[in-house]
Motif scaffolding. Structure first.
Motif, PDB file in Angstrom:
ATOM      1  N   SER A 186       0.841  -1.203   0.000  1.00  0.00           N
ATOM      2  CA  SER A 186       0.000   0.000   0.000  1.00  0.00           C
ATOM      3  C   SER A 186       0.869   1.242   0.000  1.00  0.00           C
ATOM      4  CB  SER A 186      -0.888   0.025   1.244  1.00  0.00           C
ATOM      5  OG  SER A 186      -1.726  -1.096   1.277  1.00  0.00           O
ATOM      6  N   PRO A 187       0.357   2.354  -0.559  1.00  0.00           N
ATOM      7  CA  PRO A 187       1.113   3.601  -0.503  1.00  0.00           C
ATOM      8  C   PRO A 187       1.206   4.129   0.920  1.00  0.00           C
ATOM      9  CG  PRO A 187      -1.040   3.957  -1.502  1.00  0.00           C
ATOM     10  CD  PRO A 187      -0.916   2.489  -1.248  1.00  0.00           C
ATOM     11  N   TYR A 188       2.256   4.889   1.183  1.00  0.00           N
ATOM     12  CA  TYR A 188       2.480   5.473   2.494  1.00  0.00           C
ATOM     13  C   TYR A 188       1.305   6.361   2.885  1.00  0.00           C
ATOM     14  CZ  TYR A 188       4.570   8.627   5.943  1.00  0.00           C
ATOM     15  OH  TYR A 188       4.827   9.371   7.062  1.00  0.00           O
ATOM     16  N   ARG A 209      -1.232   9.119  -2.718  1.00  0.00           N
ATOM     17  CA  ARG A 209      -1.035   8.743  -4.118  1.00  0.00           C
ATOM     18  C   ARG A 209      -0.582   9.948  -4.951  1.00  0.00           C
ATOM     19  NH1 ARG A 209      -2.826   3.667  -4.747  1.00  0.00           N
ATOM     20  NH2 ARG A 209      -4.334   2.888  -3.260  1.00  0.00           N
ATOM     21  N   PRO A 258       6.828  13.050  -2.776  1.00  0.00           N
ATOM     22  CA  PRO A 258       5.538  13.417  -3.370  1.00  0.00           C
ATOM     23  C   PRO A 258       4.965  14.672  -2.719  1.00  0.00           C
ATOM     24  CG  PRO A 258       5.506  11.139  -2.570  1.00  0.00           C
ATOM     25  CD  PRO A 258       6.779  11.752  -2.110  1.00  0.00           C
ATOM     26  N   TRP A 317       7.873   8.180   0.372  1.00  0.00           N
ATOM     27  CA  TRP A 317       7.092   7.591  -0.734  1.00  0.00           C
ATOM     28  C   TRP A 317       6.223   6.484  -0.205  1.00  0.00           C
ATOM     29  CZ3 TRP A 317       6.434   9.368  -5.518  1.00  0.00           C
ATOM     30  CH2 TRP A 317       7.320  10.352  -5.967  1.00  0.00           C
TER      31      TRP A 317
END
Length: 182
Positions: free
Chosen positions: A30-32, A36, A159, A182
Motif C-alpha cells: 500500500s502507498p504510504y 497517491r 511526493p 514515498w
C-alpha cells in the motif's frame, strides 16, 4: 511422541509461513499513509487578483504543510522541483535539504496602490522548520512583475500536492503538502 512432536512442529511452521503477519504484511504493497501524490510539476498559469499576506507551516502525521494566505482570490501558481532562483535576477540560491521545491505564486506582495503588504524582506527565512520531518528551509526569493517566489528546501524529492482553499472572508489560501516518504 517424537512423531507427534514432528507433526505439531510442521503445523506450527506451516501456519507461520502461510498466514500474513498482521497489518504490516498487507500494508507493504500500500502507498504510504494512502498518499497517491507524485513529484511532477503542478501549475495554473492564471494571474491572480490580490496579494500575498502571510506564510504558515505545519506538521502532520504523514506530511509537512505550507500555507500561503492571500488577500483576494489566488488562482495561479507553479510548484516544481528544480533549481531555486530569486525573482528578477534569476540567480541560483542554494537551500538546505537534498531537493528544492520552487513555489511561484501568481500574486505580488503589494496591494493595488503599491503598498507592500507582506511582512518579510527578500532573503528572509519565512518559518522555523528545524523540527519538521520533511521541510528543511523556507526562503523568500522575492516578488517581481506580479509574481512571488518561495524556495522550500526539503529532505529529498518526495511526493507533493497543491490545492486552493477559499475563505475565510476575502482570503484564499494556496496549500502545498509534502509527504514524509514515498
Amino acid at each position: 511422541m517424537k512423531r507427534l512432536f514432528t507433526v505439531l512442529l510442521s503445523l506450527v511452521l506451516g501456519a507461520v509461513f502461510l498466514v500474513p503477519a498482521g497489518p504490516a504484511a498487507t500494508a507493504a504493497g500500500s502507498p504510504y499513509c494512502g498518499i497517491r501524490w507524485g513529484s511532477l510539476p503542478e501549475s495554473d498559469p492564471t494571474m491572480s487578483a490580490g496579494w500575498l499576506q502571510n506564510v504558515r507551516t505545519g506538521r502532520h502525521a504523514c506530511f509537512d504543510r505550507i500555507v500561503f494566505d492571500v488577500h483576494g482570490d489566488i488562482e495561479g501558481y507553479h510548484v516544481s522541483y528544480g533549481t531555486f532562483t530569486n525573482e528578477g535576477e534569476g540567480r541560483a540560491i542554494p537551500l538546505r535539504g537534498a531537493a528544492d521545491l520552487v513555489i511561484v505564486l501568481r500574486v505580488p506582495i503589494y496591494d493595488e496602490q503599491g503598498t507592500v503588504r507582506f511582512p518579510y524582506r527578500y532573503g528572509s527565512e519565512l518559518a522555523n522548520v528545524n523540527s519538521y520531518s520533511t521541510f528543511r528551509q523556507v526562503f523568500f526569493g522575492g516578488s517581481f512583475e506580479g509574481q512571488t517566489t518561495i524556495g522550500l528546501g526539503v529532505r529529498a524529492r518526495l511526493p507533493f500536492r497543491v490545492f486552493i482553499l477559499d475563505g475565510p472572508g476575502d482570503l484564499s489560501r494556496l496549500v502545498v503538502d509534502v509527504a514524509h516518504r514515498w
